[in-house]
Scaffold this active site. Structure first.
Site, PDB file in Angstrom:
ATOM      1  CB  SER A 141      -0.928   0.008   1.219  1.00 57.97           C
ATOM      2  OG  SER A 141      -0.259   0.494   2.361  1.00 57.97           O
ATOM      3  CE1 TYR A 154      -1.553  -1.875   7.250  1.00 53.27           C
ATOM      4  CE2 TYR A 154      -1.606   0.439   6.606  1.00 53.27           C
ATOM      5  CZ  TYR A 154      -1.891  -0.886   6.338  1.00 53.27           C
ATOM      6  OH  TYR A 154      -2.509  -1.218   5.153  1.00 53.27           O
TER       7      TYR A 154
END
Length: 268
Positions: A141, A154
């Site tokens: 991502s 994250y």
């Protein structure tokens, strides 16, 4: 008498929910035998109920455990046949204020989100190398490029997965041209760790399955965002040169819209 060809075998990590579960549904609907890995056995059993009968094998385990991933890869090769496809999908996303949390919280994201991809890839790659071919799709991502407050672990882990993918591409590019590695950024989805207005995981998984099943060598090193290839940046000089030579601008590849489980979506 010649034995019939064995079905393709794919390993999908994080197959207990969300995108991983949807990918398992899509791949088994295409006749691929999926080995699904996740930490929760009961959730993997629920995934099996949604997949084509007899084409899903559950392997409870933590991708942060490299020895276990090697064992799963070896057992899969022995019991089901050659692993043709690996989809590194396993991920956690737990928000926390870094100023008021332990370092272990952030490091856990790295262990699963990034080291999990390294562990599983290292487990299946020797078998692919021995056969001279294979397909690896790493799910990443843009979170590492635009970090949000409360998402340090994250964000760092997802930036690391992009770096790992580029490094893996470089490692196998010259020596093993038929081991094809791609990066896929599915976008924000309607999952437990996503957003209500995100893409339905079943719709996104249809693109991911098409990408994973396409093992053409020219896809090595490519990055796809949702259903479209992201072309590498080209300098102004190169663009002007092409214009002078009347060369057409590069066109991004598009993933097909084939969706064999359409009408059975789990989100609406």
């Amino acid at each position: 008498m010649t034995e019939p060809p064995r079905k393709k075998v794919a390993v999908i990590t994080g197959a207990s929910e969300g995108l991983g579960r949807a990918l398992a549904r899509q791949m088994t609907a295409r006749g691929v035998h999926v080995v699904g890995i996740a930490r929760r056995a009961e959730a993997l059993a629920a995934t099996a109920e949604l997949c084509a009968p007899g084409l899903f094998t559950a392997w409870p385990g933590d991708v942060a455990d490299p020895a276990l991933m090697r064992e799963i890869a070896a057992r899969t090769e022995e019991d089901l046949g050659p692993v043709s496809i690996l989809v590194n999908n396993a991920v956690i996303y737990e928000r926390a204020d870094f100023l008021n949390s332990l370092a272990e919280h952030a490091c856990a994201h790295l262990q699963i989100n990034c080291c999990g991809q390294i562990n599983m890839t290292a487990a299946v790659l020797p078998f692919m190398v021995a056969r001279g071919r294979g397909r690896i799709v790493n799910i990443t991502s843009f979170a590492g490029e635009t970090p949000l407050p409360g998402s340090l672990g994250y964000s760092v882990s997802k930036a690391a997965t992009r770096a790992f993918t580029r490094a893996l591409v470089a490692e196998v590019a010259l020596r093993m041209p038929d081991i094809v590695v791609s990066e896929w950024i599915p976008g924000i989805m309607h999952t437990r760790s996503g957003y209500r207005d995100g893409i339905c995981a079943d719709h996104a998984a249809a693109w991911g399955a098409e990408l994973a099943l396409d093992d053409r060598p020219e896809l090595h090193g490519t990055t796809f965002l949702r259903d479209r290839e992201l072309l590498p940046h080209r300098s102004l000089r190169d663009r002007l040169k092409d214009a002078l030579l009347l060369k057409p601008a590069p066109r991004p590849r598009m993933l097909a819209q084939n969706n064999p489980v359409l009408g059975q979506d789990t989100c609406s």
